[in-house]
Scaffold this active site. Structure first.
Site, PDB file in Angstrom:
ATOM      1  N   CYS A  83     -17.016  -8.882   4.137  1.00 17.85           N
ATOM      2  CA  CYS A  83     -16.563  -7.923   4.165  1.00 17.85           C
ATOM      3  C   CYS A  83     -15.038  -7.494   2.657  1.00 17.85           C
ATOM      4  O   CYS A  83     -14.203  -8.625   3.439  1.00 17.85           O
ATOM      5  CB  CYS A  83     -15.901  -7.670   4.462  1.00 17.85           C
ATOM      6  SG  CYS A  83     -17.202  -6.921   6.370  1.00 17.85           S
TER       7      CYS A  83
ATOM      8  N   CYS B  65     -20.249   1.670   6.960  1.00 17.45           N
ATOM      9  CA  CYS B  65     -19.697   1.224   8.146  1.00 17.45           C
ATOM     10  C   CYS B  65     -18.007   1.799   8.713  1.00 17.45           C
ATOM     11  O   CYS B  65     -17.648   2.079   7.268  1.00 17.45           O
ATOM     12  CB  CYS B  65     -19.207  -0.222   7.737  1.00 17.45           C
ATOM     13  SG  CYS B  65     -18.316  -1.100   9.034  1.00 17.45           S
TER      14      CYS B  65
ATOM     15  N   CYS C  49      -0.893  -0.031  10.388  1.00 21.00           N
ATOM     16  CA  CYS C  49      -1.048  -1.488   9.281  1.00 21.00           C
ATOM     17  C   CYS C  49       0.308  -1.914   8.728  1.00 21.00           C
ATOM     18  O   CYS C  49       1.173  -1.226   8.918  1.00 21.00           O
ATOM     19  CB  CYS C  49      -1.744  -0.350   7.868  1.00 21.00           C
ATOM     20  SG  CYS C  49      -2.438  -1.280   6.947  1.00 21.00           S
TER      21      CYS C  49
ATOM     22  N   ARG D 217     -19.389  -3.461  16.166  1.00 20.52           N
ATOM     23  CA  ARG D 217     -18.255  -4.560  15.870  1.00 20.52           C
ATOM     24  C   ARG D 217     -17.251  -5.383  16.363  1.00 20.52           C
ATOM     25  O   ARG D 217     -16.103  -4.118  16.692  1.00 20.52           O
ATOM     26  CB  ARG D 217     -18.677  -4.954  14.014  1.00 20.52           C
ATOM     27  CG  ARG D 217     -18.024  -6.538  14.238  1.00 20.52           C
ATOM     28  CD  ARG D 217     -18.007  -6.026  11.746  1.00 20.52           C
ATOM     29  NE  ARG D 217     -19.211  -5.356  11.833  1.00 20.52           N
ATOM     30  CZ  ARG D 217     -19.111  -5.074  10.819  1.00 20.52           C
ATOM     31  NH1 ARG D 217     -18.318  -4.744   9.755  1.00 20.52           N
ATOM     32  NH2 ARG D 217     -20.291  -4.577  10.403  1.00 20.52           N
TER      33      ARG D 217
ATOM     34  N   CYS E 255       0.821  -1.398  -0.258  1.00 23.10           N
ATOM     35  CA  CYS E 255      -0.249  -0.046   0.230  1.00 23.10           C
ATOM     36  C   CYS E 255       0.753   1.034   0.088  1.00 23.10           C
ATOM     37  O   CYS E 255       2.073   1.025   0.825  1.00 23.10           O
ATOM     38  CB  CYS E 255      -0.518   0.071   0.901  1.00 23.10           C
ATOM     39  SG  CYS E 255      -1.654   1.369   1.366  1.00 23.10           S
TER      40      CYS E 255
ATOM     41  N   CYS F 248      -0.722   5.049   7.044  1.00 26.03           N
ATOM     42  CA  CYS F 248      -0.466   4.894   7.962  1.00 26.03           C
ATOM     43  C   CYS F 248      -0.183   3.932   9.329  1.00 26.03           C
ATOM     44  O   CYS F 248       0.555   2.445   8.849  1.00 26.03           O
ATOM     45  CB  CYS F 248      -2.404   3.744   8.010  1.00 26.03           C
ATOM     46  SG  CYS F 248      -3.100   5.017   6.739  1.00 26.03           S
TER      47      CYS F 248
ATOM     48  N   CYS G 245     -19.969  -5.953   2.007  1.00 20.01           N
ATOM     49  CA  CYS G 245     -19.401  -5.182   2.201  1.00 20.01           C
ATOM     50  C   CYS G 245     -18.219  -4.085   1.519  1.00 20.01           C
ATOM     51  O   CYS G 245     -17.493  -5.391   1.324  1.00 20.01           O
ATOM     52  CB  CYS G 245     -19.016  -4.691   3.344  1.00 20.01           C
ATOM     53  SG  CYS G 245     -19.011  -3.061   4.311  1.00 20.01           S
TER      54      CYS G 245
END
Length: 380
Positions: free
Chosen positions: A109, A202, A72, A272, A65, A69, A142
Site C-alpha cells: 500500500c 478500499c 492524523c 482488514r 499535510c 483531519c 494499492c
C-alpha cells in the site's frame, strides 16, 4: 442468542442486518463477547476460510499535510514528532516494498500525505508502481494519495495499480467535526472515481474518535452501500500533538464488538485490521483474526507496529494461515466483478499537546523511526 443466530444466517446469505441488529452487537455485554466473536467467526470462515491476507505500508511522503483531519499526526498544525520527508524515489520505495513482500505481504500500500496528487505526483507514483511490479512478481499494489481528479485513477490503473484506498473514516453526520478542509462527499467521490476506473476500491473507518454507536453503524452501512472490496478498520492512535490526543476510550472488548459488527454488515468483503490494533486490542489481537481476514504487517505510516515475525507467529498460533500470492482473496462472486474530529487549528498556531487521561496506554504509541524515509532497516 437469537440475535446472533439471525446475524449468522443473514451473513451466510449476504443479507444486510437491520440497524437495530448492528447496534445490538455494539451494545452486547462482555459476558456475551465470546459468543459474538464465535458467531461473526462463522461468517468470516464461510467466505474466507482460515486465510489471513498480509498487507505492507510504504509511506511515500510523510508529514506536512495541508488538511486538518483531527486524528492524523501528519495534519496541518500537528506537533507530533513524526518523521517528515518528501517523496521517496521509486527505487527507494521499491526496496521498502520488497522488505514487506519478503516478510509475506501480498499487497503493498503506497501512501502519501496531502490533499490529493498533482499530475506530476501521479507520474512519480506511476514510476514507483512500475518499479515495484518489475521487482516483485505477482504483488498487488494499492495507492492511497488523497482526493483524485479527473483521469488520475485511470492513469494509476494503467501504471499497474490494482486498488485505490480512500477511507470514509466516520459518519457523514459527524464528518465536519473531524475535518473541515474537505467534505465527506469529496471522499465518496474519490471512491467512485477509483471504481469507475476499474480499480479495486478500499475504504474503511476509524473508531475511537469520540463517536456514538449510531455513528459507527452509519459509516459501516454507508460502506456497505459504497461496496468496496476491502474495508480497513482503524482504531484511533491518539498521538500527542493532535486534537484527539485525549481520546482514549476504546477497550479490547469494544474493539472486538466493532469488528464483529463490521463483519456482519460486510460479510463477504475483505475486512482488514489496520492501525491501532496493538495499542487497543493488545493481548486480544488473536481473537480479532476470527473476525477479520486481513492485517497490516509490521509498521504503519507514522507509528510502529509489532514485529513482523510476531505477526506471523500470532497467525500460526491462532490456527490461521497466511494467504498465498496465488490465492484469490475475495469470494468468487465478488472477484468476478473486481480488479484484483474534534478541534481544528487551520488558521492559528499549533495546539498545545493534550494530556492523556489517567490509565491511557500512551506507552504503546511509538513514533516510527525506521523503514521508509530513514537509513534504519524496516520492521517486516
Amino acid at each position: 442468542m437469537d440475535l446472533l443466530n439471525t446475524l449468522v444466517e443473514k451473513g451466510l446469505r449476504r443479507e444486510l442486518p437491520t440497524r437495530e441488529e448492528a447496534l445490538a452487537v455494539l451494545a452486547s455485554s462482555d459476558d456475551e463477547l465470546l459468543d459474538v466473536v464465535a458467531a461473526a467467526g462463522r461468517v468470516r470462515r464461510e467466505w474466507f476460510g482460515r486465510r489471513v491476507k498480509l498487507n505492507y505500508l510504504v509511506n511515500l511522503k510523510s508529514g506536512l499535510c495541508p488538511e486538518d483531519c483531527s486524528y492524523c499526526s501528519q495534519r496541518l498544525g500537528s506537533t507530533a514528532e513524526i518523521l517528515k520527508y518528501t517523496w521517496l524515489k521509486p527505487d527507494d520505495a521499491s526496496r521498502a516494498a520488497a522488505a514487506g513482500v519478503a516478510g509475506g505481504a501480498k499487497r503493498v500500500c503506497l501512501v502519501a500525505s496531502g490533499r490529493g496528487p498533482t499530475d506530476r505526483d501521479v507520474d512519480r507514483v506511476s514510476r514507483t508502481i512500475e518499479a515495484i511490479k518489475e521487482q516483485n512478481e505477482g504483488v498487488e499494489v494499492c495507492a492511497c494519495l488523497g482526493l483524485l481528479s479527473q483521469g488520475q485513477a485511470e492513469r494509476l490503473r494503467d501504471a499497474g495499480a490494482d486498488a485505490y484506498n480512500h477511507n470514509l473514516n466516520t459518519s457523514e453526520g459527524t464528518y465536519g467535526d473531524i475535518t473541515t478542509t474537505h467534505t465527506y462527499a469529496d471522499r465518496v467521490d474519490t471512491v467512485h472515481r477509483a471504481q469507475a476506473a476499474g480499480l479495486s476500491a478500499c475504504s474503511g473507518l476509524i473508531a475511537g474518535m469520540g463517536e456514538k454507536d449510531e455513528d459507527l453503524v452509519d459509516v459501516v452501512f454507508s460502506l456497505r452501500e459504497l461496496d468496496p472490496d476491502s474495508v480497513p478498520v482503524n482504531f484511533l492512535i491518539p498521538f500527542e500533538g493532535t486534537p484527539l490526543a485525549k481520546e482514549w476510550n476504546l477497550t479490547p472488548q469494544r474493539c472486538l464488538r466493532i469488528l464483529a459488527m463490521v463483519r456482519f454488515v460486510c460479510p463477504d468483503v475483505e475486512v482488514r485490521l489496520a492501525g491501532g490494533r496493538e495499542v487497543h486490542l493488545r493481548s486480544l489481537q488473536p481473537l480479532a483474526l476470527h473476525l477479520v481476514n486481513s492485517i497490516f504487517l509490521g509498521d504503519y505510516l507514522t507509528s510502529e507496529g509489532q514485529a513482523g515475525r510476531a505477526d506471523l507467529d500470532m497467525i500460526a498460533d491462532a490456527g490461521f494461515e497466511v494467504e498465498g500470492a496465488g490465492t484469490t482473496t475475495l469470494p468468487e462472486h465478488r472477484a468476478a466483478g473486481g480488479c484484483g474530529g474534534g478541534a481544528v487549528c487551520a488558521d492559528g498556531p499549533p495546539s498545545a499537546p493534550a494530556e492523556a487521561p489517567a490509565g491511557a496506554r500512551t506507552d504503546l504509541v511509538t513514533v516510527r523511526r525506521r523503514g521508509a524515509g530513514t537509513d534504519v532497516a524496516p520492521n517486516a
